[in-house]
Write an enzyme that holds these catalytic residues in place. Sequence first.
Site, PDB file in Angstrom:
ATOM      1  N   ASP A  67      -6.823 -27.272  -1.791  1.00 22.82           N
ATOM      2  CA  ASP A  67      -6.607 -26.747  -3.135  1.00 22.82           C
ATOM      3  C   ASP A  67      -5.244 -27.141  -3.691  1.00 22.82           C
ATOM      4  OD1 ASP A  67      -5.252 -25.122  -1.318  1.00 22.82           O
ATOM      5  OD2 ASP A  67      -6.568 -23.409  -1.600  1.00 22.82           O
ATOM      6  N   ASN A 136      -7.562 -10.948   1.251  1.00 23.95           N
ATOM      7  CA  ASN A 136      -8.779 -10.478   0.570  1.00 23.95           C
ATOM      8  C   ASN A 136     -10.027 -11.217   1.051  1.00 23.95           C
ATOM      9  OD1 ASN A 136      -8.521 -12.994  -0.571  1.00 23.95           O
ATOM     10  ND2 ASN A 136      -8.331 -12.297  -2.686  1.00 23.95           N
ATOM     11  N   HIS A 138     -10.379 -14.566   1.144  1.00 19.65           N
ATOM     12  CA  HIS A 138     -10.665 -15.870   0.527  1.00 19.65           C
ATOM     13  C   HIS A 138     -10.473 -17.001   1.533  1.00 19.65           C
ATOM     14  CE1 HIS A 138      -6.283 -16.508  -1.188  1.00 19.65           C
ATOM     15  NE2 HIS A 138      -6.373 -16.979   0.033  1.00 19.65           N
ATOM     16  N   GLU A 143     -12.083 -17.148  -4.289  1.00 20.49           N
ATOM     17  CA  GLU A 143     -11.738 -15.731  -4.324  1.00 20.49           C
ATOM     18  C   GLU A 143     -13.009 -14.866  -4.253  1.00 20.49           C
ATOM     19  OE1 GLU A 143      -8.727 -15.106  -3.823  1.00 20.49           O
ATOM     20  OE2 GLU A 143      -7.408 -15.385  -5.554  1.00 20.49           O
TER      21      GLU A 143
HETATM   22  P1  PGA Z   1      -1.183 -17.735   4.373  1.00 15.84           P
HETATM   23  O1  PGA Z   1      -2.367 -17.973   3.348  1.00 15.84           O
HETATM   24  O2  PGA Z   1      -1.385 -18.727   5.464  1.00 15.84           O
HETATM   25  O3  PGA Z   1       0.064 -18.016   3.584  1.00 15.84           O
HETATM   26  O4  PGA Z   1      -1.284 -16.335   4.848  1.00 15.84           O
HETATM   27  C1  PGA Z   1      -3.657 -18.144   3.837  1.00 15.84           C
HETATM   28  C2  PGA Z   1      -4.628 -18.184   2.692  1.00 15.84           C
HETATM   29  O5  PGA Z   1      -4.363 -17.573   1.647  1.00 15.84           O
HETATM   30  O6  PGA Z   1      -5.670 -18.835   2.829  1.00 15.84           O
END
Ligand code: PGA
Length: 241
Positions: A67, A136, A138, A143
């Site tokens: 992304d 959450n 995702h 999302e």
């Molecule tokens: P993080 O993010 O590794 O910074 O916890 C993971 C994600 O949001 O997929």
Amino acid sequence: MKIIPVANYEEMSARAAEILLEQVRSKPDSVLGLATGSTPVGTYQHMVAAYQQGKISFAHCRSINLDEYVGLGPGDTASYHYFMWHNLFHHIDIRPENAHLPDGKNLDAQDACTRYDQLVSDLGPIDLQVLGIGSNGHIAFNEPSDHFVADTHIVDLTDGTINDNQRFFARREDVPTQAYTLGMRPILNAKLALLLVTGPGKAEALHRSLTGPITPAVPASILQLHDNLIVIADQAALSKF
Ligand code: PGA
């Protein structure tokens, strides 16, 4: 699905790097699906160390990132382009033309997404897809929603994700509100999906994703359908099991 429990972040990173390096050794022109965020940084450090010690070459690898923020490009220090170059690509021998992320600077969403899908279809299937998980649930920037999306698309980031990612920006107002993200198809089609999970903040999301119903309300739950999923999770992340 295979769950590899590990003690902590360092052990997770070392195990993940071993699997990635083994992938590249066995197939030097692997297509690697790569992720950003705090989770894979340690893994990338191990990959850089292995390269610098002459144990591996990435010269024939291709990479596809999950992304990018809409509006940010390689010159923005909070962009995922910048993150990948800073944490990995600058320090290994992958060819710049083989390292791909969505074009956040292309504000024509349909064009940006179509181009990325074409690239994914030309290069794919992904041999090994590295994934983190949001608090959450995702994966990439898919999302929680009422439906799954198959292909690359533009998403509105949730308030929770903006809060989680605020730490990479000077001010909350600076966090972009939209991103381009891969959809579920290339993630499910990856020959191997490697989900890395660390810390207590991910425990609930991980538990719901792996043991609850498969629902777009918990996007990572779709990984229950993956034929070859390895989860490397530390004790804190596994605390709800
Ligand atoms: P993080 O993010 O590794 O910074 O916890 C993971 C994600 O949001 O997929």
